[in-house]
Motif scaffolding. Structure first.
Motif, PDB file in Angstrom:
ATOM      1  N   ASP A 254       0.530  -1.225  -0.066  1.00 36.81           N
ATOM      2  CA  ASP A 254      -0.108  -0.038   0.152  1.00 36.81           C
ATOM      3  C   ASP A 254       0.900   1.328   0.043  1.00 36.81           C
ATOM      4  OD1 ASP A 254      -2.385  -1.351  -0.242  1.00 36.81           O
ATOM      5  OD2 ASP A 254      -2.934  -1.039   1.938  1.00 36.81           O
ATOM      6  N   ASP A 256       0.602   5.267   1.189  1.00 29.75           N
ATOM      7  CA  ASP A 256      -0.365   6.146   2.108  1.00 29.75           C
ATOM      8  C   ASP A 256      -0.026   7.631   1.447  1.00 29.75           C
ATOM      9  OD1 ASP A 256       2.096   7.241   3.138  1.00 29.75           O
ATOM     10  OD2 ASP A 256       1.617   6.202   5.055  1.00 29.75           O
ATOM     11  N   PRO A 257      -0.893   8.596   1.963  1.00 30.15           N
ATOM     12  CA  PRO A 257      -0.879  10.077   1.414  1.00 30.15           C
ATOM     13  C   PRO A 257       0.902  10.509   1.559  1.00 30.15           C
ATOM     14  CG  PRO A 257      -2.616   9.795   2.638  1.00 30.15           C
ATOM     15  CD  PRO A 257      -2.126   8.370   2.799  1.00 30.15           C
ATOM     16  N   VAL A 258       1.322  10.342   2.733  1.00 30.68           N
ATOM     17  CA  VAL A 258       2.739  10.463   3.023  1.00 30.68           C
ATOM     18  C   VAL A 258       3.565  10.115   1.920  1.00 30.68           C
ATOM     19  CG1 VAL A 258       4.543  10.827   4.541  1.00 30.68           C
ATOM     20  CG2 VAL A 258       2.193  11.171   5.578  1.00 30.68           C
ATOM     21  N   SER A 260       2.780   9.053  -0.928  1.00 30.41           N
ATOM     22  CA  SER A 260       2.438   9.451  -2.239  1.00 30.41           C
ATOM     23  C   SER A 260       3.182  10.783  -2.437  1.00 30.41           C
ATOM     24  CB  SER A 260       1.081   9.276  -2.449  1.00 30.41           C
ATOM     25  OG  SER A 260       0.582  10.063  -3.507  1.00 30.41           O
ATOM     26  N   ALA A 261       3.220  11.661  -1.352  1.00 32.72           N
ATOM     27  CA  ALA A 261       3.511  12.857  -1.564  1.00 32.72           C
ATOM     28  C   ALA A 261       5.379  12.794  -1.939  1.00 32.72           C
ATOM     29  CB  ALA A 261       3.546  13.717  -0.486  1.00 32.72           C
ATOM     30  N   PRO A 266       0.717   7.373  -6.849  1.00 30.05           N
ATOM     31  CA  PRO A 266      -0.864   7.450  -6.328  1.00 30.05           C
ATOM     32  C   PRO A 266      -0.717   6.797  -4.913  1.00 30.05           C
ATOM     33  CG  PRO A 266      -0.661   6.118  -8.129  1.00 30.05           C
ATOM     34  CD  PRO A 266       0.788   6.303  -8.242  1.00 30.05           C
ATOM     35  N   VAL A 267      -1.889   7.297  -4.317  1.00 34.92           N
ATOM     36  CA  VAL A 267      -2.398   6.755  -3.192  1.00 34.92           C
ATOM     37  C   VAL A 267      -2.938   5.172  -3.259  1.00 34.92           C
ATOM     38  CG1 VAL A 267      -3.855   6.838  -1.185  1.00 34.92           C
ATOM     39  CG2 VAL A 267      -2.383   8.756  -1.695  1.00 34.92           C
ATOM     40  N   TYR A 268      -2.560   4.119  -2.425  1.00 36.85           N
ATOM     41  CA  TYR A 268      -3.313   2.899  -2.575  1.00 36.85           C
ATOM     42  C   TYR A 268      -3.410   2.208  -1.622  1.00 36.85           C
ATOM     43  CZ  TYR A 268      -3.940  -1.776  -4.862  1.00 36.85           C
ATOM     44  OH  TYR A 268      -4.217  -2.847  -5.100  1.00 36.85           O
ATOM     45  N   THR A 269      -4.669   1.796  -1.290  1.00 35.84           N
ATOM     46  CA  THR A 269      -5.010   1.086  -0.292  1.00 35.84           C
ATOM     47  C   THR A 269      -5.711  -0.424  -0.328  1.00 35.84           C
ATOM     48  OG1 THR A 269      -7.237   2.060  -0.120  1.00 35.84           O
ATOM     49  CG2 THR A 269      -5.520   2.940   1.183  1.00 35.84           C
TER      50      THR A 269
END
Length: 338
Positions: A254, A256-258, A260-261, A266-269
């Motif tokens: 996965d 997370d947003p951190v 990804s930045a 891309p964000v992936y869960t």
């Protein structure tokens, strides 16, 4: 030494930190089967008895690349007439080179040195399968055709703990070494299709993270088959499927947003959404005795394994966007049986 049926076992790999252990899954062979001396001659490749396609083992639990230990090297033994109850004691060691993905899901490769050890004492077998150590608590009797296996495993998972070649995956941050413990169980039978010395086996390995890293589990059922082509040569094949818990997918796949930045991925869960099948593997391996007898002396070993990540793991950005779902492992080396 146990006969030619203990011919299948070897190779596993999971990261630069554990590179010397990775080779362990590449040089083994299921240790057990008839504990009788080899016949004067085993059918050669052109003989009519050879009607089966070899079937090799897969990686049990760890999955960065390994050809399992149920495939090569027969366990060493003497052809004597003593009245011992248990299969003969032996020890096998091997070293070589392994070419594997940079991480599980990468399209980059790395070349690693590798090492392996396997043996049996007083009927109890033990081995290093790449980055894990296991002991079979069911003693192997001399001459038995069907061998049941059960015992504990301690395993180290080092995927993405070292430097990563892809800068975006590297930006996600390193994963910490995880320690997993569990058990294996299975059964092998000797004398199936081609001769009294070929062997088919089924195995299940289950592991649970005890280090608090991914906090989840992994399990792998495997089927493998191996057969001697002569007193000098042996081939084996296998197939397996790896299943993972939700925490495993979340920790390794996965984003997370951190992350990804930091990485631009891309964000992936999806990987941690639910447990399920995450990878299948198919393998082929072979051994050739320089001494003229696979059960003793120096043996050249080699093999290849193909694995493919499935469903939610394959859809992770570290695989789909900057890696590959197709995973290949190649290795070769030299083993010696005492």
């Amino acid at each position: 030494m146990p006969d030619l049926t203990p011919l299948f076992r070897m190779v596993r790999q999971t990261g630069p930190l554990l590179a010397t252990l990775a080779f362990s899954g590449f040089a083994a062979a299921p240790a057990a089967a008839a504990d009788a001396p080899l016949p004067p001659a085993i059918p050669a490749p052109g003989d009519a008895l050879l009607v089966a396609e070899p079937v090799l083992p897969a990686r049990y639990g760890q999955d960065t690349g390994d050809i399992d230990e149920n495939i090569l090297l027969p366990a060493a033994r003497d052809d004597d007439d003593d009245e011992r109850k248990w299969s003969r004691n032996y020890i096998s060691v091997a070293g070589g080179v392994l070419s594997s993905p940079d991480y599980n899901g990468s399209d980059e490769r790395r070349l690693l040195p590798a090492f392996y050890i396997r043996g049996r004492y007083d009927g109890y077998s033990f081995s290093t399968r790449g980055t894990n150590l296991q002991v079979d608590l069911i003693r192997h009797r001399r001459g038995q055709k069907t061998d049941f296996k059960f015992g504990p495993i301690i395993s180290l998972r080092a995927d993405r703990t070292g430097s990563i070649k892809d800068p975006q995956v590297e930006a996600l941050g390193k994963r910490k070494l995880s320690v997993e413990a569990g058990f294996f169980t299975g059964v092998t039978h000797t004398g199936v299709i081609t001769s009294d010395y070929d062997q088919i086996g089924f195995r299940l390995v289950a592991l649970k993270d005890i280090s608090g890293r991914h906090g989840s589990w992994a399990a792998s059922p495997t089927i493998d088959y191996g057969t001697p082509l002569s007193k000098r040569a042996f081939v084996g094949v296998s197939a397996s499927v790896n299943f993972y818990g939700k925490g495993f997918g979340r920790y390794y796949y996965d984003v997370d947003p951190v992350g990804s930045a930091a990485s631009g991925l891309p964000v992936y869960t999806g990987a941690g959404a639910r447990a399920g099948a995450g990878k299948y593997t198919l393998g082929l391996a072979g051994a050739y005795a320089l001494s003229g007898d696979l059960r003793k002396g120096f043996v050249m070993i080699g093999g290849a394994q193909y694995g493919r990540l499935l469903s939610r793991l394959a859809d992770s950005p570290i695989v789909k966007d900057v890696g590959s779902a197709d995973q290949w492992l190649f290795g070769g080396g030299l083993a010696y049986q005492f």
